[in-house]
Motif scaffolding. Sequence first.
Motif, mmCIF file in Angstrom:
data_model
loop_
_atom_site.group_PDB
_atom_site.id
_atom_site.type_symbol
_atom_site.label_atom_id
_atom_site.label_comp_id
_atom_site.label_asym_id
_atom_site.label_seq_id
_atom_site.Cartn_x
_atom_site.Cartn_y
_atom_site.Cartn_z
ATOM 1 N N VAL A 95 0.243 3.042 3.591
ATOM 2 C CA VAL A 95 0.950 2.550 4.775
ATOM 3 C C VAL A 95 1.168 3.711 5.736
ATOM 4 C CG1 VAL A 95 2.124 0.647 3.602
ATOM 5 C CG2 VAL A 95 3.189 2.913 3.659
ATOM 6 N N THR A 96 1.536 3.384 6.960
ATOM 7 C CA THR A 96 1.857 4.398 7.957
ATOM 8 C C THR A 96 3.327 4.279 8.346
ATOM 9 O OG1 THR A 96 1.155 2.915 9.751
ATOM 10 C CG2 THR A 96 -0.482 4.462 8.884
ATOM 11 N N GLU A 97 3.854 5.356 8.884
ATOM 12 C CA GLU A 97 5.249 5.390 9.324
ATOM 13 C C GLU A 97 5.513 4.296 10.350
ATOM 14 O OE1 GLU A 97 9.136 7.316 9.490
ATOM 15 O OE2 GLU A 97 7.409 7.983 8.322
ATOM 16 N N GLY A 98 6.591 3.517 10.113
ATOM 17 C CA GLY A 98 6.990 2.488 11.075
ATOM 18 C C GLY A 98 6.318 1.143 10.901
ATOM 19 N N SER A 99 5.457 0.995 9.909
ATOM 20 C CA SER A 99 4.774 -0.286 9.713
ATOM 21 C C SER A 99 5.675 -1.266 8.960
ATOM 22 C CB SER A 99 3.464 -0.089 8.961
ATOM 23 O OG SER A 99 3.693 0.534 7.705
ATOM 24 N N TYR A 100 5.406 -2.564 9.154
ATOM 25 C CA TYR A 100 6.158 -3.608 8.467
ATOM 26 C C TYR A 100 5.486 -3.908 7.137
ATOM 27 C CZ TYR A 100 8.204 -8.117 7.298
ATOM 28 O OH TYR A 100 8.839 -9.133 6.643
ATOM 29 N N VAL A 101 6.288 -4.041 6.071
ATOM 30 C CA VAL A 101 5.749 -4.341 4.748
ATOM 31 C C VAL A 101 6.457 -5.549 4.162
ATOM 32 C CG1 VAL A 101 5.101 -1.949 4.279
ATOM 33 C CG2 VAL A 101 7.383 -2.736 3.647
ATOM 34 N N ASN A 102 5.746 -6.238 3.276
ATOM 35 C CA ASN A 102 6.309 -7.368 2.549
ATOM 36 C C ASN A 102 6.674 -6.952 1.133
ATOM 37 O OD1 ASN A 102 6.016 -9.606 4.486
ATOM 38 N ND2 ASN A 102 3.817 -9.191 4.292
ATOM 39 N N VAL A 103 7.420 -7.771 0.462
ATOM 40 C CA VAL A 103 7.791 -7.504 -0.926
ATOM 41 C C VAL A 103 6.523 -7.447 -1.785
ATOM 42 C CG1 VAL A 103 9.065 -8.338 -2.932
ATOM 43 C CG2 VAL A 103 10.021 -8.639 -0.653
#
Length: 391
Positions: free
Chosen positions: A209-217
């Motif tokens: 992932v990258t800084e500031g990205s949205y992630v799901n559970v």
Amino acid sequence: MIHNIRLYHLLFAGTIILSSACSHNHDHSEESHDSHDSHEESAAVTDEHKHSGEIVMTPEQAKAAGVTTDTIHPGAFHSVISTSGRIVTPTDGQVSVAATVPGIVSFSRNLTEGMNVAKGTPLFTISTSSLPEGDITSRAYIAYNTAKTEYERAIPLAADKIITDKEFQALKAEYETARLAYEAVSRTSGSKGVSIAAPASGYVQQYLVTEGSYVNVGQPLMTITTSRKLNLRAEVPESEYHTLGRITSAKFRTSYSDEVYNLSDLSGKLLSYGHNTETVSSYVPVIFEFDNKASLIPGAYVEIFLLSEPRENVISVPISALTEEQGAFFVYVKLDDECYKKQPVVKGVSDGERVEIIEGIHDGDAVVTKGAIHVKLASASKSIPGHTHNH
């Protein structure tokens, strides 16, 4: 670039100035003729022994150009199968770091691939405060507190048979579920969000992932290698299957570096080779294990040189000694302190560092092994006449 142009001009000018210096003088004891006859004889000898393929370069010029030579002798050289493959992580030596809540991810610390991390080290923080449904820790607390109130109210009602046992068990299950969810979030929750820690000690393999990205559970954030061991997987054509039993080691070169790695320097060993091809491939896998002492990147594609039994009395030179012109290969042989000769050769197999020479070089030849390109530049001038060897 300017340095290279100046160096070329130096070599070019020097070869013209020194074009008459490439001579090997030998004592001729029977030269007692008169001066006129001696002059004619000398001219005849000069014409007879003129060589047009020699390059003149003084020791000072050679040093400035980084030209070095090695005396070549036959020695042991492995049989080689050249192929390609990948560096892979053993399946039992990799863990994934996953998001425990949805939200915006930020890095807790600056870690680069290959760095060591200890179990429990904070890696990411996931902020849920900007979600439309609100902060997840606050919502978990509300759900837990509500379920707890309903459960405690149902205890005396169940005792007095006012509610059924089934209804009571359902309320109890809701309470336990809410309690576990709140405790799980609250243990890792802070002012900036929910902290995600390393589940095991190991080495950072890859950020996902990258800084500031949205992630799901459940979304993977990073992979960690729990072992310093890596696998080298070579794909060998079916036609070479009969030679696989003789393979002992390998060398390889990555696509992002010119360095050649030798498995013998990385505590490498052969694990296995396939006894049948893949269902959709005509290649047989050969797998090695080695220590990642060089911070190699798992997943990288590599050029592989599989080594089998050594052959004796083989003449070989470093790859840097070879030059190529229109598909033909050459080396430069040093004749004396100032003279070099362009020598065509027939090359055999290469192990990534050295190449077998089938024809063109003999035992004891002094071959340019570094800076061959500068000798080639020095030979480019057609103004350099043949250099005389007086005998």
